[in-house]
Design an enzyme around this catalytic site. Sequence first.
Site, PDB file in Angstrom:
ATOM      1  N   LYS A  45       2.228   2.257  -5.128  1.00 19.49           N
ATOM      2  CA  LYS A  45       2.916   1.785  -6.345  1.00 19.49           C
ATOM      3  C   LYS A  45       2.097   2.068  -7.597  1.00 19.49           C
ATOM      4  CE  LYS A  45       3.060  -2.382  -4.596  1.00 19.49           C
ATOM      5  NZ  LYS A  45       2.719  -2.199  -3.193  1.00 19.49           N
ATOM      6  N   ASP A  65       0.819  -1.219   0.000  1.00 17.38           N
ATOM      7  CA  ASP A  65       0.000   0.000   0.000  1.00 17.38           C
ATOM      8  C   ASP A  65       0.848   1.262   0.000  1.00 17.38           C
ATOM      9  OD1 ASP A  65      -2.267  -1.711   0.326  1.00 17.38           O
ATOM     10  OD2 ASP A  65      -1.741  -1.855   2.437  1.00 17.38           O
ATOM     11  N   GLN A  89       1.871  -6.141  -3.513  1.00 17.28           N
ATOM     12  CA  GLN A  89       2.333  -6.354  -2.139  1.00 17.28           C
ATOM     13  C   GLN A  89       3.735  -5.745  -1.991  1.00 17.28           C
ATOM     14  OE1 GLN A  89       0.993  -9.564  -3.679  1.00 17.28           O
ATOM     15  NE2 GLN A  89      -0.868  -8.466  -3.204  1.00 17.28           N
ATOM     16  N   GLY A  97      -4.410  -3.998  -4.326  1.00 17.68           N
ATOM     17  CA  GLY A  97      -5.385  -2.975  -4.657  1.00 17.68           C
ATOM     18  C   GLY A  97      -4.645  -1.699  -5.001  1.00 17.68           C
ATOM     19  N   HIS A  98      -4.830  -1.216  -6.202  1.00 16.49           N
ATOM     20  CA  HIS A  98      -4.159   0.012  -6.627  1.00 16.49           C
ATOM     21  C   HIS A  98      -5.206   1.068  -6.932  1.00 16.49           C
ATOM     22  CE1 HIS A  98      -0.477  -2.427  -8.179  1.00 16.49           C
ATOM     23  NE2 HIS A  98      -0.534  -2.345  -6.877  1.00 16.49           N
TER      24      HIS A  98
HETATM   25  P1  IMP Z   1      -2.792 -12.875   1.455  1.00 15.97           P
HETATM   26  O1  IMP Z   1      -1.872 -12.311   0.437  1.00 15.97           O
HETATM   27  O2  IMP Z   1      -4.243 -12.558   1.194  1.00 15.97           O
HETATM   28  O3  IMP Z   1      -2.576 -14.354   1.681  1.00 15.97           O
HETATM   29  O4  IMP Z   1      -2.470 -12.163   2.860  1.00 15.97           O
HETATM   30  C1  IMP Z   1      -1.232 -12.361   3.527  1.00 15.97           C
HETATM   31  C2  IMP Z   1      -0.778 -11.088   4.204  1.00 15.97           C
HETATM   32  O5  IMP Z   1      -0.418 -10.135   3.215  1.00 15.97           O
HETATM   33  C3  IMP Z   1      -1.837 -10.403   5.069  1.00 15.97           C
HETATM   34  O6  IMP Z   1      -1.204  -9.787   6.182  1.00 15.97           O
HETATM   35  C4  IMP Z   1      -2.410  -9.340   4.155  1.00 15.97           C
HETATM   36  O7  IMP Z   1      -2.963  -8.253   4.874  1.00 15.97           O
HETATM   37  C5  IMP Z   1      -1.155  -8.932   3.405  1.00 15.97           C
HETATM   38  N1  IMP Z   1      -1.429  -8.368   2.074  1.00 15.97           N
HETATM   39  C6  IMP Z   1      -1.771  -9.048   0.966  1.00 15.97           C
HETATM   40  N2  IMP Z   1      -1.921  -8.209  -0.079  1.00 15.97           N
HETATM   41  C7  IMP Z   1      -1.656  -6.983   0.372  1.00 15.97           C
HETATM   42  C8  IMP Z   1      -1.620  -5.687  -0.244  1.00 15.97           C
HETATM   43  O8  IMP Z   1      -1.838  -5.505  -1.442  1.00 15.97           O
HETATM   44  N3  IMP Z   1      -1.299  -4.659   0.579  1.00 15.97           N
HETATM   45  C9  IMP Z   1      -1.011  -4.821   1.887  1.00 15.97           C
HETATM   46  N4  IMP Z   1      -1.022  -5.998   2.494  1.00 15.97           N
HETATM   47  C10 IMP Z   1      -1.343  -7.075   1.756  1.00 15.97           C
END
Ligand code: IMP
Length: 442
Positions: free
Chosen positions: A16, A13, A240, A40-41
Amino acid sequence: MPGIAIIGAQWGDEGKGKVTDLLAEHAEMIVRFQGGNNAGHTIVRDGEEFKFHLIPSGILYSEKTCVIGNGVVLDPRILLAEIDGLKRRGIDVGNLKVSANAHLIMPYHVLLDTAGEVKLGKYSIGTTRRGIGPCYADKALRIGIRVQDLLDEKILRTKIRAALAFKQQALRELSVRRRKLRREAGEEGEDSPDPRLDLHTMTEEHVSFGHRLEPHIADTARLCWDALDAGQTVVFEGAQATLLDLDHGTYPFVTSSNPIAGAATIGAGVGPTDIDEVWGVAKAYATRVGAGPFPTELEDDVGRQMLERGQEYGTTTGRERRCGWLDLVALRYAVRLNGMTALTITKLDVLKGIDPLRVAVRYRSREGALLDHFPYHQSILHGAAPEYEELPGFDADLGACRSESDLPREARDYLDFIADFVGVPIDLVGVGPGREQVVWRD
Ligand code: IMP
């Protein structure tokens, strides 16, 4: 600079999407190489807001090729909804290309993600519950379903059947829980099997997804090679971030892919020498969603100000983000891991009125040892207390700054301190949500 990777330098977040959007203007191709709709962008263009979870941010330029690479895990339902949403707003998606080798997030992945989190209870990771982990697990187990499978009903059915066979036990547990919940809710009637898990329904539905996606399915690695060989600029858009990396992040509180720059090669099908520049993106402070260590976390008014002024609510799940001071120990680690050539600092404007500003420059372990480097051992990281350097804050509104000389001296000093500490130049600074609200340095 034909190949340029844009990478999250913190816990995600960082903004990017906006950086990609700015660089995409000068690129011919934008490629996503890992993650899925857990990302999410948000991009603000002419006052209009666009949110993407799967489609690369460059889609707003009709003449650019946007690629969803083989390293992405793709929920076809979500992708088609994004395509439909863009079409409704008059945006041409003809140049969207999807790798035939990308793995599909199936309905059972989403259910198993939630079930896994519930089972972990107080140890849960706080995933986005989008099925990311179970999908990557199936890829590694070699029982995944790929985009190309959508185009052959017979193969698709056989593969779904095989994957379901592996999940009998877990799915049985799910239906027992479903029955219990229904009983507790006093729901009447026969217990019917979950229609989302019916082999026939799932196959039919995915065949129809295949028909709709077919014009976009391509050999995307070859498209990247052709662009790079022609000297075009290709932006590899990370999702991420470094500290959520499966191997190098704060395991197990991480995502199930590798968001670091090296993974762009595997997830897009290009070689390491095809990446000429690596741009890291970090906020002027730090945020994290989900569980896991966050040494500089603030649970006071300053943290609240970051949350509210920075509108720190997840694009994907709407969850409040945890906020804290900028952690330069973690940022220097990210710089090294990614081989960053430049850094972007976003949301500097959010720090207005906070005085003094603090940045973590080392940690102290529970036993009192000073740690200059990001600890590789989970227990040490969990007990690490940050030690801060204090820097003067600024009171001015930065929203209208467009050049370095518009920034107050304290803001410039803050940026210089960061760049000196981590050893890479800060080329771009974000001073507001708008596309034009940036300051380019040198
Ligand atoms: P998952 O990717 O849904 O399996 O989540 C694993 C961890 O990554 C969790 O702590 C989520 O909150 C975090 N996470 C996954 N995608 C994002 C993102 O785009 N931004 C911030 N945190 C993320």
